[in-house]
Design an enzyme around this catalytic site. Structure first.
Site, mmCIF file in Angstrom:
data_model
loop_
_atom_site.group_PDB
_atom_site.id
_atom_site.type_symbol
_atom_site.label_atom_id
_atom_site.label_comp_id
_atom_site.label_asym_id
_atom_site.label_seq_id
_atom_site.Cartn_x
_atom_site.Cartn_y
_atom_site.Cartn_z
ATOM 1 N N GLN A 114 43.502 50.932 42.470
ATOM 2 C CA GLN A 114 42.087 50.979 42.809
ATOM 3 C C GLN A 114 41.901 50.569 44.263
ATOM 4 O O GLN A 114 42.546 49.627 44.726
ATOM 5 C CB GLN A 114 41.363 49.978 41.911
ATOM 6 C CG GLN A 114 39.885 50.141 41.888
ATOM 7 C CD GLN A 114 39.251 49.019 41.083
ATOM 8 O OE1 GLN A 114 38.524 48.219 41.617
ATOM 9 N NE2 GLN A 114 39.548 48.961 39.814
ATOM 10 N N GLY A 116 39.300 48.920 45.861
ATOM 11 C CA GLY A 116 38.030 48.240 45.736
ATOM 12 C C GLY A 116 37.517 47.818 47.099
ATOM 13 O O GLY A 116 38.212 47.909 48.097
ATOM 14 N N ALA A 119 39.265 44.222 47.431
ATOM 15 C CA ALA A 119 40.719 44.242 47.538
ATOM 16 C C ALA A 119 41.246 45.589 47.086
ATOM 17 O O ALA A 119 40.622 46.283 46.299
ATOM 18 C CB ALA A 119 41.326 43.140 46.663
ATOM 19 N N ASP A 236 32.599 37.220 36.417
ATOM 20 C CA ASP A 236 32.505 38.685 36.382
ATOM 21 C C ASP A 236 32.942 39.173 35.018
ATOM 22 O O ASP A 236 33.856 39.994 34.884
ATOM 23 C CB ASP A 236 33.403 39.271 37.486
ATOM 24 C CG ASP A 236 33.241 40.780 37.625
ATOM 25 O OD1 ASP A 236 34.109 41.411 38.257
ATOM 26 O OD2 ASP A 236 32.261 41.328 37.076
#
Lengths: 327, 175
Positions: A114, A116, A119, A236
């Site tokens: 990913q 993001g 990160a 989260d």
């Protein structure tokens, strides 16, 4: 950097102002963030706003840079929730700047998971074991001293929380290496796992029967109770941040992504943590009110300090978008 | 026989582990190591549960060495220090280094690609039998290890002893 879409009209990424830090960041809008950002901006401040950044999906941009990305992209599609039509807004603008400075780690069998905003996440082998490497993206719009400090703190929080989990017997990935120079962290890759999100999707699609998911909800409630009893706030909580290890019937759960976690004994913070999960649950998974209810019931029974937390949760629910704060 | 692993993040360095049993000259070896005559760290295998534990500590030591942030004075000392869960250097040496009466020793060397090391040279200095790393678990003192790393009973349910140890090694200075 040509991301292969030069012909396209470039749309500016949506900019969201965060109430707590007042910082303007380019957030990629995706389904969850659309629901949460507005509702939570008043209720929980920057907590979830940054969470949205973490979940940025960039299917298109990944292909250009890494050769290894194409198999990884399938993985991302398989593993990630279907953010669908929103994915396109992954502003090539914002990413181009950051990507140029983040080097992928030279690990064997490197696959991109990913890209993001907080990160870049890769999978690979490290010291002979499968790892997940989270390489932090430096934010050039911040003052360098602040950036350094904030980045370091976030990473330290994550490492600390993971160690705290381990000590308390809460399943979380093992930390293999913390790199203070690039503010990156190398964690155990939970092999063959599936996110609770994907699991719920597949169960709902095949059997359309969420009552079989109740034991899972209860297990989650138990796990969260344990975590909150350690005064650890995840920050989260979504169903994509809880993994199920095979075999699935064993309900062997692992909590991941402690990048926004912190230590707090306040029922308010715990209540908000649960609220974030509730919002995530109900917005991503239709017809799961029963599941979440079971989760809360088990949480209340398993945690010794749950009563004030549940009370706070009820209060927090009354805040936010489209809620009248009377009384 | 020995185990070598090239560090992914530092491709010009490899870590080599050699295990010896029935060692008779531990005292002399320790003295040599203190003088820096042996090109590696001498570690007490009783405190090691798996070669991975050494790799994690060595990786960390090499990283700190590269950025100039070691707490000890040499790379080999830093490896031993990294293995320890606390910040007391002399305690680390006492618990993880070898003592004069030890009969088993583990030699850990970080080798530069440009300066290859002859393993025979090292092995010939040891008055003992070199054995495969597969024999390491037999030499581990699990009780002592659990005590040293202060492993909680809850931890043992969610992962292996190695998991707990590695977590502590990698996050020691973050706290």
């Amino acid at each position: 950097r040509a991301s292969g879409r030069t012909g396209e009209i470039r749309r500016e990424p949506k900019v969201v102002e965060h109430s707590r830090s007042g910082e303007r960041c380019a957030c990629v809008v995706w389904r969850l963030l659309a629901v949460m950002a507005a509702a939570e901006a008043e209720a929980v401040g920057a907590q979830c706003g940054m969470a949205g950044l973490d979940r940025t999906r960039t299917a298109g941009c990944a292909g250009g840079q890494e050769g290894a990305a194409s198999p990884a992209r399938d993985e991302t599609e398989a593993k990630a929730d279907a953010a669908g039509p929103v994915r396109d807004e992954a502003g090539a603008v914002g990413l181009a700047v950051a990507d140029a400075e983040v080097r992928p780690p030279p690990l064997p069998e490197l696959r991109l998971v990913q890209l993001g905003a907080e990160a870049h996440v890769y999978r690979g082998l490290f010291l002979g074991r499968p790892v997940v490497a989270k390489i932090r993206v430096p934010k050039r719009y911040r003052h360098p001293a602040l950036e350094e400090r904030l980045s370091r703190r976030r990473m330290a929080q994550e490492a600390r929380s993971l160690l705290r989990c381990r000590r308390a017997g809460i399943p979380a990935p093992v930390v293999y290496f913390v790199d203070y120079v690039t503010n990156s962290i190398y964690l155990e890759d939970i092999a063959d796992s599936v996110t609770v999100q994907d699991h719920i999707y597949s169960v709902q699609q095949s059997r359309n029967d969420t009552s079989s998911l109740l034991p899972l909800a209860e297990k989650m409630g138990e796990l969260l109770a344990k975590m909150h009893d350690e005064d650890l706030i995840h920050g989260d909580l979504t169903t994509s941040n809880i993994l199920l290890r095979p075999p699935l019937e064993k309900l062997d759960l692992v909590i991941i992504d402690f990048g926004l976690s912190f230590i707090s004994g306040l029922p308010e913070d715990k209540g908000v943590d649960l609220y974030v999960l509730e919002k995530a649950f109900l917005s991503i998974h239709p017809n799961t009110e029963g599941m979440f209810k079971a989760l809360l019931q088990t949480y209340a029974a398993a945690s010794k300090k749950s009563a004030p937390v549940i009370k706070k949760l009820d209060e927090v629910r009354l805040r936010g978008r489209k809620r009248s704060m009377i009384g | 026989m020995e185990l070598t692993h090239q560090l992914e993040l530092f491709p010009d360095r490899s870590v080599t582990l050699l295990l010896f049993n029935r060692v008779k000259n531990a005292a002399a070896l320790r003295k040599k190591a203190m003088e820096g005559a042996i090109g590696g760290a001498l570690i007490n295998p009783a405190m090691i549960v798996d070669p991975f534990q050494i790799l994690v500590a060595a990786n960390k030591a090499v990283h700190l060495h590269k950025i100039g942030k070691m707490k000890t004075r040499t790379l080999n000392a830093e490896i031993i220090f990294s293995l320890s869960p606390n910040n007391n250097i002399s305690d680390a040496f006492k618990k993880f280094g070898i003592s004069d009466s030890d009969t088993a020793i583990l030699i850990v060397m970080v080798v530069d690609r440009e300066n290859p090391v002859n393993l025979q040279d090292i092995a010939s200095q040891v008055d003992g039998q070199q054995v495969s790393l597969d024999e390491l678990p037999q030499l581990t003192d699990t009780v002592k290890v659990k005590k040293m790393y202060k492993i909680t009973p809850q931890e043992e349910k969610i992962g292996t002893l190695l998991d707990s140890i590695v977590c502590r090694i990698s996050t020691k200075d973050v706290l």
